[in-house]
Design a protein around this motif. Structure first.
Motif, PDB file in Angstrom:
ATOM      1  N   SER A  48       0.861  -1.186   0.000  1.00 50.92           N
ATOM      2  CA  SER A  48       0.000   0.000   0.000  1.00 50.92           C
ATOM      3  C   SER A  48       0.885   1.220   0.000  1.00 50.92           C
ATOM      4  O   SER A  48       1.334   1.689   1.030  1.00 50.92           O
ATOM      5  CB  SER A  48      -0.915  -0.003   1.222  1.00 50.92           C
ATOM      6  OG  SER A  48      -1.692   1.145   1.256  1.00 50.92           O
TER       7      SER A  48
ATOM      8  N   ARG B 205       2.338   6.372  -4.982  1.00 50.81           N
ATOM      9  CA  ARG B 205       1.157   7.209  -5.206  1.00 50.81           C
ATOM     10  C   ARG B 205       1.255   8.462  -4.333  1.00 50.81           C
ATOM     11  O   ARG B 205       1.768   8.417  -3.215  1.00 50.81           O
ATOM     12  CB  ARG B 205      -0.131   6.447  -4.911  1.00 50.81           C
ATOM     13  CG  ARG B 205      -0.402   5.351  -5.934  1.00 50.81           C
ATOM     14  CD  ARG B 205      -1.779   4.766  -5.812  1.00 50.81           C
ATOM     15  NE  ARG B 205      -2.007   3.772  -6.851  1.00 50.81           N
ATOM     16  CZ  ARG B 205      -2.497   4.043  -8.057  1.00 50.81           C
ATOM     17  NH1 ARG B 205      -2.822   5.281  -8.359  1.00 50.81           N
ATOM     18  NH2 ARG B 205      -2.664   3.088  -8.943  1.00 50.81           N
TER      19      ARG B 205
ATOM     20  N   ARG C  71      -3.453  10.427  -4.605  1.00 48.69           N
ATOM     21  CA  ARG C  71      -3.560   9.038  -5.057  1.00 48.69           C
ATOM     22  C   ARG C  71      -3.194   8.866  -6.530  1.00 48.69           C
ATOM     23  O   ARG C  71      -3.347   7.782  -7.080  1.00 48.69           O
ATOM     24  CB  ARG C  71      -4.963   8.467  -4.813  1.00 48.69           C
ATOM     25  CG  ARG C  71      -5.345   8.352  -3.353  1.00 48.69           C
ATOM     26  CD  ARG C  71      -4.421   7.442  -2.605  1.00 48.69           C
ATOM     27  NE  ARG C  71      -4.431   6.086  -3.135  1.00 48.69           N
ATOM     28  CZ  ARG C  71      -3.549   5.141  -2.802  1.00 48.69           C
ATOM     29  NH1 ARG C  71      -2.581   5.404  -1.960  1.00 48.69           N
ATOM     30  NH2 ARG C  71      -3.636   3.941  -3.327  1.00 48.69           N
TER      31      ARG C  71
ATOM     32  N   ASN D  20      -0.806   7.990  -9.537  1.00 50.37           N
ATOM     33  CA  ASN D  20       0.368   7.137  -9.652  1.00 50.37           C
ATOM     34  C   ASN D  20       1.547   8.003 -10.090  1.00 50.37           C
ATOM     35  O   ASN D  20       1.556   8.551 -11.199  1.00 50.37           O
ATOM     36  CB  ASN D  20       0.120   6.021 -10.670  1.00 50.37           C
ATOM     37  CG  ASN D  20       1.262   5.024 -10.725  1.00 50.37           C
ATOM     38  OD1 ASN D  20       2.308   5.288 -11.296  1.00 50.37           O
ATOM     39  ND2 ASN D  20       1.051   3.869 -10.122  1.00 50.37           N
TER      40      ASN D  20
ATOM     41  N   GLU E  35      -2.722  -2.793  -4.930  1.00 52.32           N
ATOM     42  CA  GLU E  35      -2.914  -1.453  -5.465  1.00 52.32           C
ATOM     43  C   GLU E  35      -3.392  -1.562  -6.916  1.00 52.32           C
ATOM     44  O   GLU E  35      -3.080  -2.527  -7.609  1.00 52.32           O
ATOM     45  CB  GLU E  35      -1.588  -0.691  -5.417  1.00 52.32           C
ATOM     46  CG  GLU E  35      -1.197  -0.214  -4.039  1.00 52.32           C
ATOM     47  CD  GLU E  35      -1.941   1.059  -3.655  1.00 52.32           C
ATOM     48  OE1 GLU E  35      -2.027   1.985  -4.480  1.00 52.32           O
ATOM     49  OE2 GLU E  35      -2.450   1.109  -2.525  1.00 52.32           O
TER      50      GLU E  35
ATOM     51  N   VAL F  28     -11.067   9.890  -7.547  1.00 49.01           N
ATOM     52  CA  VAL F  28     -10.518   9.443  -6.259  1.00 49.01           C
ATOM     53  C   VAL F  28     -11.648   9.267  -5.250  1.00 49.01           C
ATOM     54  O   VAL F  28     -12.531  10.120  -5.122  1.00 49.01           O
ATOM     55  CB  VAL F  28      -9.475  10.449  -5.731  1.00 49.01           C
ATOM     56  CG1 VAL F  28      -8.953  10.001  -4.367  1.00 49.01           C
ATOM     57  CG2 VAL F  28      -8.337  10.599  -6.718  1.00 49.01           C
TER      58      VAL F  28
ATOM     59  N   ASN G 181     -12.060   3.042  -1.386  1.00 47.06           N
ATOM     60  CA  ASN G 181     -12.363   1.682  -1.817  1.00 47.06           C
ATOM     61  C   ASN G 181     -13.189   1.001  -0.729  1.00 47.06           C
ATOM     62  O   ASN G 181     -12.746   0.901   0.419  1.00 47.06           O
ATOM     63  CB  ASN G 181     -11.061   0.906  -2.068  1.00 47.06           C
ATOM     64  CG  ASN G 181     -11.307  -0.460  -2.674  1.00 47.06           C
ATOM     65  OD1 ASN G 181     -12.118  -1.243  -2.195  1.00 47.06           O
ATOM     66  ND2 ASN G 181     -10.580  -0.760  -3.735  1.00 47.06           N
TER      67      ASN G 181
ATOM     68  N   ARG H  52      -8.997   2.109   1.407  1.00 47.66           N
ATOM     69  CA  ARG H  52      -7.952   3.024   0.969  1.00 47.66           C
ATOM     70  C   ARG H  52      -8.516   4.066   0.015  1.00 47.66           C
ATOM     71  O   ARG H  52      -9.462   3.813  -0.714  1.00 47.66           O
ATOM     72  CB  ARG H  52      -6.818   2.264   0.270  1.00 47.66           C
ATOM     73  CG  ARG H  52      -6.017   1.343   1.171  1.00 47.66           C
ATOM     74  CD  ARG H  52      -4.747   0.918   0.466  1.00 47.66           C
ATOM     75  NE  ARG H  52      -5.015   0.200  -0.770  1.00 47.66           N
ATOM     76  CZ  ARG H  52      -4.815  -1.105  -0.925  1.00 47.66           C
ATOM     77  NH1 ARG H  52      -4.358  -1.828   0.069  1.00 47.66           N
ATOM     78  NH2 ARG H  52      -5.075  -1.687  -2.090  1.00 47.66           N
TER      79      ARG H  52
ATOM     80  N   GLU I 160      -8.231   5.712  -3.345  1.00 48.02           N
ATOM     81  CA  GLU I 160      -7.630   5.316  -4.615  1.00 48.02           C
ATOM     82  C   GLU I 160      -8.587   5.678  -5.750  1.00 48.02           C
ATOM     83  O   GLU I 160      -9.760   5.994  -5.512  1.00 48.02           O
ATOM     84  CB  GLU I 160      -7.352   3.813  -4.639  1.00 48.02           C
ATOM     85  CG  GLU I 160      -8.592   2.953  -4.542  1.00 48.02           C
ATOM     86  CD  GLU I 160      -8.265   1.464  -4.604  1.00 48.02           C
ATOM     87  OE1 GLU I 160      -8.939   0.752  -5.372  1.00 48.02           O
ATOM     88  OE2 GLU I 160      -7.354   1.036  -3.878  1.00 48.02           O
TER      89      GLU I 160
END
Length: 694
Positions: free
Chosen positions: A2, A168, A187, A189, A337, A346, A349, A354, A356
């Protein structure tokens, strides 16, 4: 894993030494490839157990030409920042020049060990047994203090990529030296964002010249027949090793059908005449359709059906043994991930909790229904168009041959087949690029989902592209001589085209275009040698190689009863294919990153599906035998009774294949026990860890 990304260096306990203005003692730090003395410019580690006097350069990062020094310094800080603070916890070196366009990466012991547990790799325990690695129990694993022994070179390099891909952004932030248009959102990448901004041009694992030389000599440079699969796994990774292991296993499995095909061809005069007549384009003139010819075709058909099942079952046993030996039989099924290419709004989850990128499943389904499926259908339509043009051309040259009856007209009989084969090869190449773009557009979260959808698209097209004409000739036109001629053309021309495009052309380009620009000597700086590796073309992957083997397997299992020499031609081709593929990956391309793999994944399913389809194909091809048709006519069989008999025989043979698959276990008994033991000890370790936390 993570990862939550890095900021502009704050909170990092992994510091970078002051950057030099030009040349620095870092040149000495890069003097050797496999074990270098730590120079002043390697990022420092805060963990005492990770401090070492020697650092092994693993990965080279190439930066854009216009990247500013402050951007490079920020990137090095993010790479060296501990994971708890949002970094990758890797070692980074700015190269011989602080303002240069490369960064050399390595990984400290703790980062490697933590990633080993996250990936679910198995390693040798102190009792000599393979166990799922646990970071908390690391001291009880053999050689866990020596990373060059504990992990293979391929594993160490993949872990570096794994950590970089997991970076991230922890919060919205501006990248130093870049415009506001490239601001990182929470978040995002980081590695993918820097790639799209032109900061990162390439990331490649570095070759170890000494290991590569030893591997080359043991692999393709000598006269040995056996492949050094353990060395291949250690240097290139299990994904590549499984391909070469299957290629080796499949090639030697061709010996029985090749011998049978030679025997049938040699001892059956009718089979010889059928092949000669088909290849020459003249009609069969013999009225003797009895005896050896029929029995030979029947033996070949039944043998092909049973052979395909036995080969795949035995391969699964070998595959499970290799996955245990290489420590990949217990790869973690985790809530990973998102893949670097995944994008969306964003949010939280609902499964992992998290922050993401999120992308609704219904949007993905809509994209597949409205875009992917129609585009795939369009390419299948192009396959049909090519098939119709082939038939038209075939009719034209046949009429021309009847009028001229000359050597030239006989040669022209092959022109439609050659042109159609070339057309299908070009169409296949274009389609693979389109399929990858479509799968990217579908925006799959998991890497496995992305690979499965991409492979499914290519397999549907490949089956249609390569086998549609053969099935049409066999079951609609019912023209066995044309089928035999077409199959012979495919086997010979396709193999030659593949060898030229995959080996000869890359070799000529490398030898006369690329190589003169990357000459090096012993006295050249190590950084220049690293740069030379980046001038090689990227390894195209194993997709095309598996497709080639799958098509081969289809030709043999589906249609070899009409052309008994199919296995002979495939065996000759594959004996050279092993060495040319080995030479290609060692010399003509960059070293690829190779994720751990426990088997051939979806490709194994594709081979098994073809194995079952072979039952239907061979049963119906046997109905086209002149001897059987004559027998049914003399016996007064109606077409309905013949059809029912064919269906009955087909079901019996499918039942036999199922029984064989059940009787041959997918895993040897000792591997099954080892797997159960690993799962049991993993559950115990997890229970103890929970009790310790409580």
């Amino acid at each position: 894993m993570s990862k939550v990304g890095g900021d502009e260096g704050g909170g990092s306990s992994s510091e970078t030494a002051e950057q030099p203005e030009a040349k620095s003692p870092a040149g000495a730090a890069l003097s050797k490839l496999s074990a270098t003395t730590v120079g002043p410019d390697w990022t420092k580690v805060s963990c005492p157990c990770c401090v070492s006097e020697r650092v092994e350069p693993l990965v080279l990062v190439k930066l854009g030409e216009k990247v500013r020094p402050e951007t490079k310094r920020w990137l090095i800080r993010v790479i060296g920042t501990p994971q708890k603070d949002g970094g990758a916890a890797l070692l980074a070196h700015p190269g011989e020049e602080a303002t240069g366009d490369v960064i050399v990466l390595s990984a400290p012991r703790c980062t490697l060990l933590k990633a080993t547990e996250e990936l679910g790799l198995c390693k040798t325990y102190r009792n000599g047994e393979m166990e799922a690695f646990s970071y908390n129990d690391r001291d009880n694993f053999k050689d866990s203090d020596n990373m060059e022994v504990f992990l293979t070179l391929a594993e160490r390099q993949y872990i570096v990529k794994y950590e970089l891909d997991g970076l991230r952004a922890q919060r919205d932030l501006r990248i130093p030296g870049l415009s506001d248009g490239h601001t990182l959102q929470q978040r995002d990448n980081i590695w993918r964002k820097l790639g799209s901004a032109g900061v990162i041009v390439d990331t490649l694992p570095l070759h170890n010249p000494d290991q590569l030389k030893d591997l080359s000599e043991a692999w393709y440079a000598g006269n040995q027949l056996a492949q050094p699969l353990d060395s291949v796994n250690g240097y290139f990774g299990s994904s590549v090793a499984f391909y070469f292991s299957f290629l080796d296993f499949y090639t030697w499995s061709l010996l029985p059908p090749a011998i049978l095909g030679l025997i049938i061809t040699y001892f059956s005069g009718e089979v010889q005449k059928e092949m000669e007549d088909s290849l020459s384009g003249s009609p069969v003139t013999s009225d003797d359709d009895s005896g050896p010819a029929v029995s030979g075709h029947m033996i070949q058909a039944v043998f092909s059906m049973l052979w395909s099942t036995v080969v795949m079952e035995l391969w699964k046993r070998r595959s499970s043994s290799l996955s245990y030996r290489w420590g990949t039989m217990h790869l973690a099924e985790r809530f990973a991930e998102p893949r670097p290419g995944f994008h969306g709004g964003v949010g939280v989850n609902p499964v992992t909790g998290r922050m993401e990128p999120l992308f609704p499943g219904w949007q993905r389904d809509l994209r597949m229904a409205l875009v992917s499926i129609p585009v795939v259908g369009l390419f299948l339509g192009l396959v049909v168009l090519g098939m119709l043009c082939f038939y038209w051309g075939e009719a034209q040259v046949q009429e021309l041959h009847r009028d001229w009856d000359s050597l030239l007209s006989q040669t022209l009989l092959y022109v439609p087949s050659v042109l159609h084969i070339s057309y299908t090869n070009v169409l296949s190449t274009v389609y693979r690029t389109v399929a990858k773009s479509l799968t990217e557009y579908e925006n799959h979260r998991e890497e496995s989902a992305f690979e499965n959808h991409l492979t499914a698209k290519v397999l549907v097209f490949t089956f249609f592209n390569y086998f549609a004409v053969l099935f049409h000739i066999a079951f609609f036109k019912q023209d066995v001589p044309l089928l035999r001629k077409r199959l012979a053309s495919l086997l010979i021309i396709t193999q030659l085209v593949n060898q030229v495009t995959e080996v000869v052309i890359p070799f000529l380009v490398d030898r006369f275009i690329s190589a003169p620009h990357r000459t090096e000597s012993e006295d050249d700086p190590q950084e220049d040698k690293f740069r030379n590796q980046s001038t090689l073309p990227a390894f195209p992957g194993l997709f095309a190689e598996y497709i080639e083997l799958l098509v081969q397997f289809g030709y043999l299992s589906l249609f070899s009863c009409v052309f008994p020499l199919t296995a002979v031609l495939l065996l000759i081709n594959n004996l050279t294919e092993i060495r040319t593929d080995a030479y290609k990956i060692c010399k003509l391309f960059r070293k690829p990153f190779s994720p751990p793999a426990a088997n051939m994944r979806v490709w194994q399913i594709a081979f098994e599906v073809l194995s079952f389809v072979s039952v239907v194909s061979n049963c119906w091809l046997l109905l086209l035998s002149p001897w059987l048709q004559k027998l049914f006519q003399e016996g007064g069989w109606s077409s309905t009774n013949v059809l029912l008999l064919a269906v009955l025989v087909e079901h019996v043979l499918i039942l036999v294949k199922v029984v064989l698959a059940v009787l041959i276990p997918d895993e040897p008994d000792w591997v099954r026990k080892k797997r159960a033991h690993i799962e049991f000890t993993s559950m115990q370790a997890l229970r103890e860890q929970k009790l310790h936390c409580d």
